[in-house]
Design an enzyme around this catalytic site. Structure first.
Site, PDB file in Angstrom:
ATOM      1  N   GLY A   1      66.413  47.118 -41.203  1.00 13.05           N
ATOM      2  CA  GLY A   1      67.166  47.317 -39.783  1.00 13.05           C
ATOM      3  C   GLY A   1      67.796  48.491 -39.452  1.00 13.05           C
ATOM      4  O   GLY A   1      68.344  48.993 -38.628  1.00 13.05           O
TER       5      GLY A   1
ATOM      6  N   GLU B   1      63.873  45.767 -47.215  1.00 15.46           N
ATOM      7  CA  GLU B   1      62.502  45.552 -46.377  1.00 15.46           C
ATOM      8  C   GLU B   1      62.409  46.578 -45.085  1.00 15.46           C
ATOM      9  O   GLU B   1      62.457  46.123 -44.062  1.00 15.46           O
ATOM     10  CB  GLU B   1      62.380  44.029 -45.973  1.00 15.46           C
ATOM     11  CG  GLU B   1      62.416  42.912 -47.191  1.00 15.46           C
ATOM     12  CD  GLU B   1      62.770  41.524 -46.423  1.00 15.46           C
ATOM     13  OE1 GLU B   1      62.929  41.178 -45.517  1.00 15.46           O
ATOM     14  OE2 GLU B   1      62.652  40.657 -47.601  1.00 15.46           O
ATOM     15  N   PRO B   2      62.543  47.912 -45.731  1.00 18.98           N
ATOM     16  CA  PRO B   2      62.504  48.878 -44.558  1.00 18.98           C
ATOM     17  C   PRO B   2      61.095  48.710 -43.901  1.00 18.98           C
ATOM     18  O   PRO B   2      60.256  48.737 -44.540  1.00 18.98           O
ATOM     19  CB  PRO B   2      62.847  49.991 -45.087  1.00 18.98           C
ATOM     20  CG  PRO B   2      62.299  49.843 -46.248  1.00 18.98           C
ATOM     21  CD  PRO B   2      62.650  48.460 -46.924  1.00 18.98           C
TER      22      PRO B   2
ATOM     23  N   ARG C   1      60.733  50.208 -39.914  1.00  9.13           N
ATOM     24  CA  ARG C   1      61.040  51.376 -39.078  1.00  9.13           C
ATOM     25  C   ARG C   1      61.461  52.929 -39.689  1.00  9.13           C
ATOM     26  O   ARG C   1      61.227  53.760 -39.227  1.00  9.13           O
ATOM     27  CB  ARG C   1      61.924  50.981 -37.893  1.00  9.13           C
ATOM     28  CG  ARG C   1      62.349  51.939 -36.741  1.00  9.13           C
ATOM     29  CD  ARG C   1      63.264  51.630 -35.958  1.00  9.13           C
ATOM     30  NE  ARG C   1      63.291  50.259 -35.615  1.00  9.13           N
ATOM     31  CZ  ARG C   1      62.763  49.672 -34.430  1.00  9.13           C
ATOM     32  NH1 ARG C   1      62.121  50.690 -33.726  1.00  9.13           N
ATOM     33  NH2 ARG C   1      62.693  48.563 -34.167  1.00  9.13           N
TER      34      ARG C   1
ATOM     35  N   ARG D   1      56.533  49.521 -26.242  1.00 11.64           N
ATOM     36  CA  ARG D   1      57.959  49.615 -26.660  1.00 11.64           C
ATOM     37  C   ARG D   1      58.621  49.780 -25.516  1.00 11.64           C
ATOM     38  O   ARG D   1      59.842  49.399 -25.093  1.00 11.64           O
ATOM     39  CB  ARG D   1      58.328  50.586 -28.007  1.00 11.64           C
ATOM     40  CG  ARG D   1      58.011  50.045 -29.065  1.00 11.64           C
ATOM     41  CD  ARG D   1      58.589  51.049 -30.297  1.00 11.64           C
ATOM     42  NE  ARG D   1      60.029  50.536 -30.405  1.00 11.64           N
ATOM     43  CZ  ARG D   1      61.048  51.572 -30.052  1.00 11.64           C
ATOM     44  NH1 ARG D   1      60.583  52.386 -29.586  1.00 11.64           N
ATOM     45  NH2 ARG D   1      62.353  51.028 -30.224  1.00 11.64           N
TER      46      ARG D   1
ATOM     47  N   TYR E   1      61.269  47.025 -24.618  1.00 17.01           N
ATOM     48  CA  TYR E   1      62.450  47.359 -24.746  1.00 17.01           C
ATOM     49  C   TYR E   1      63.452  48.388 -24.088  1.00 17.01           C
ATOM     50  O   TYR E   1      64.488  48.568 -24.279  1.00 17.01           O
ATOM     51  CB  TYR E   1      62.541  47.845 -26.554  1.00 17.01           C
ATOM     52  CG  TYR E   1      61.866  46.884 -27.324  1.00 17.01           C
ATOM     53  CD1 TYR E   1      62.114  45.270 -27.538  1.00 17.01           C
ATOM     54  CD2 TYR E   1      60.996  47.230 -28.054  1.00 17.01           C
ATOM     55  CE1 TYR E   1      61.734  44.646 -28.427  1.00 17.01           C
ATOM     56  CE2 TYR E   1      60.528  46.431 -29.175  1.00 17.01           C
ATOM     57  CZ  TYR E   1      60.719  45.142 -29.587  1.00 17.01           C
ATOM     58  OH  TYR E   1      59.999  44.474 -30.389  1.00 17.01           O
TER      59      TYR E   1
ATOM     60  N   CYS F   1      47.678  47.956 -14.830  1.00 17.40           N
ATOM     61  CA  CYS F   1      47.977  47.496 -13.384  1.00 17.40           C
ATOM     62  C   CYS F   1      49.323  46.777 -13.558  1.00 17.40           C
ATOM     63  O   CYS F   1      49.325  45.401 -13.305  1.00 17.40           O
ATOM     64  CB  CYS F   1      46.785  46.644 -12.951  1.00 17.40           C
ATOM     65  SG  CYS F   1      46.848  46.066 -11.014  1.00 17.40           S
ATOM     66  N   GLU F   2      50.382  47.162 -14.001  1.00 19.97           N
ATOM     67  CA  GLU F   2      51.858  46.727 -13.943  1.00 19.97           C
ATOM     68  C   GLU F   2      52.748  47.659 -13.576  1.00 19.97           C
ATOM     69  O   GLU F   2      52.640  48.952 -14.119  1.00 19.97           O
ATOM     70  CB  GLU F   2      51.979  46.008 -15.367  1.00 19.97           C
ATOM     71  CG  GLU F   2      51.152  44.952 -16.062  1.00 19.97           C
ATOM     72  CD  GLU F   2      51.488  43.829 -15.401  1.00 19.97           C
ATOM     73  OE1 GLU F   2      52.290  43.643 -14.789  1.00 19.97           O
ATOM     74  OE2 GLU F   2      50.765  42.865 -15.581  1.00 19.97           O
TER      75      GLU F   2
ATOM     76  N   TYR G   1      55.995  50.080 -34.810  1.00 16.25           N
ATOM     77  CA  TYR G   1      55.735  48.988 -33.440  1.00 16.25           C
ATOM     78  C   TYR G   1      55.054  49.961 -32.410  1.00 16.25           C
ATOM     79  O   TYR G   1      55.417  49.846 -31.228  1.00 16.25           O
ATOM     80  CB  TYR G   1      57.156  48.560 -33.124  1.00 16.25           C
ATOM     81  CG  TYR G   1      57.798  48.143 -34.212  1.00 16.25           C
ATOM     82  CD1 TYR G   1      57.466  46.928 -34.854  1.00 16.25           C
ATOM     83  CD2 TYR G   1      58.853  48.635 -34.980  1.00 16.25           C
ATOM     84  CE1 TYR G   1      57.843  46.038 -35.737  1.00 16.25           C
ATOM     85  CE2 TYR G   1      59.408  48.026 -36.104  1.00 16.25           C
ATOM     86  CZ  TYR G   1      58.995  46.645 -36.379  1.00 16.25           C
ATOM     87  OH  TYR G   1      59.599  46.024 -37.658  1.00 16.25           O
TER      88      TYR G   1
END
Length: 418
Positions: free
Chosen positions: A239, A273-274, A276, A312, A316, A343-344, A371
């Site tokens: 995190g 548990e890294p 990112r 992302r 996000y 097409c969005e 990610y």
């Protein structure tokens, strides 16, 4: 570590020109720096060198076999959340005994495979999972080592989609009921409790939520001691935030100092548990400007990378630095929205960026090592990008670009003709 630097007005990673990478391999194209990955890992290892610890890389951040192999060569463990990630770690040379299996929805087949290859521990996230694990262990006449992942109900102060430690989230055991669950464990004779932990979210930019979660963990440690239960490890998840724009996350050194101070009385391992923080800032996504579109309201740079390649920003509202691979001193800077071909309306990779650019320029979207490719898709029947690893002055293709034939190679026509 940011891998990009400029030589003769052109962006490079290590000793390789990104302009040449784009010409040779085309775009969209993910490019990573081995040196940046190893530097980030070394910083983490150095910060905790004076106390027992275990690093388990969070595979979901970037699961490319070459990246997993780098970590395996450095003798660290892996945090997995699926059977597919388990197979990837094994294929990359990871040590099964250094694998932690997390996740709320482990299937029976996934558990049996992980048990048979001898992983270190299952992080349990619900009571039904406890019962399933015990039954599988009984059927196999063995004992399964478990850690209890509690949900400490701590606000990580991050994006709601990546907050995992609130009571409203699906992750972990309700912290108020965990002691009751511990009291039930003697009846589950095929389970061995070896650890307790939590993971409260991703991209945290303050130490305060980490500290609050550790306080909850310490509360349980003391209660377990009263029951004569002593643990091998505390799992603090991952995190730790990184800099995408103007964030000011704590350094790994500050993070380590706080944790070591608070857990000074615990003699077992601390598991991290890294994901990112090890890989995010080690890669870029190269993309070509197909068109410059100017309207009365806005200027658009339409590029060949889209939200299927980098999810992302749409998912996000994440900010990534975007810069030309080759600078133009003779073009006036203008504000653009950098948009893809999907097409969005959500297919926006960067809003209102001041850039000196023109059609056919190559852009680098920074900090996509975590990610990025791992969340990519074939939406709009788009082939996923090539992935490149740079090691000093060497270039390696670590995933071939998908072909259009790859998109439907597993599908079958449904014909009524006989």
């Amino acid at each position: 570590m940011q891998p990009c630097h400029t030589i003769n007005n052109v962006l490079h990673i290590e000793n390789i020109s990104l302009e040449n990478i784009a010409k040779q391999f085309g775009t969209p194209c993910y490019v990573y720096s081995r040196a940046a990955i190893e530097t980030n890992l070394a910083q983490f290892q150095k910060a905790f060198q004076h106390r027992p610890h275990r690093i388990c890389y969070a595979v979901k951040a970037n699961s490319n076999l070459a990246i997993l192999n780098i970590f395996a060569e450095h003798n660290i463990g892996f945090d997995i959340v699926s059977g597919g990630e388990l197979e990837r770690v094994l294929a990359a040379g990871g040590d099964p005994n250094k694998i932690i299996f997390s996740g709320v929805g482990k299937t029976k087949n996934e558990i049996v495979k992980a048990l048979n290859i001898g992983i270190h521990c299952f992080n349990v996230e619900s009571e039904p999972e406890l019962f399933r694990l015990n039954e599988i262990a009984k059927e196999n006449n063995t004992t399964i080592k478990i850690g209890l992942r509690i949900n400490p109900d701590v606000d990580a102060k991050t994006h709601p989609h990546i907050a995992t430690g609130l009571s409203e989230n699906k992750f972990g055991l309700d912290w108020q009921h965990t002691l009751r669950i511990v009291d039930e464990l003697p009846q589950l004779k095929h389970l061995k409790l070896i650890g307790i932990g939590c993971h409260i979210g991703s991209q945290l930019t303050s130490l305060e939520p980490f500290s609050a979660a550790i306080d909850r963990i310490l509360f349980f440690i003391e209660k377990l001691k009263d029951k004569n239960i002593y643990l091998d490890h505390i799992d603090l998840g991952g995190g730790l935030g990184v800099v995408y724009h103007n964030e000011t996350p704590p350094s790994v050194t500050e993070y380590a100092k706080m944790i070591c101070n608070k857990l000074s009385s615990f003699e077992g391992d601390i598991i991290f548990e890294p994901g990112r923080s090890l890989v995010a800032n080690t890669g870029v996504l190269l993309t070509t400007i197909e068109y410059i579109k100017q309207t009365a309201h806005k200027n658009f740079a339409i590029v060949d990378a889209g939200m299927n390649d980098l999810l992302r920003p749409p998912l996000y509202e994440a900010w990534h630095q975007i810069s030309p691979v080759k600078n133009h001193s003779d073009i006036e800077a203008t504000h653009y929205d950098i948009v893809g071909p999907v097409c969005e309306s959500a297919d926006i990779l960067g809003k209102n960026r001041l850039l000196s650019i023109q059609q056919n320029d190559i852009l680098a979207i920074h900090s996509v090592g975590a990610y990025g490719f791992s969340m990519s898709s074939n939406y709009n029947s788009r082939a996923r990008p090539v992935e490149i690893m740079i090691d000093d002055n060497q270039v390696f293709v670590i995933r071939e670009r998908e072909t259009l034939q790859d998109l439907f190679s597993t599908e079958k026509l449904l014909s009524k003709k006989k």
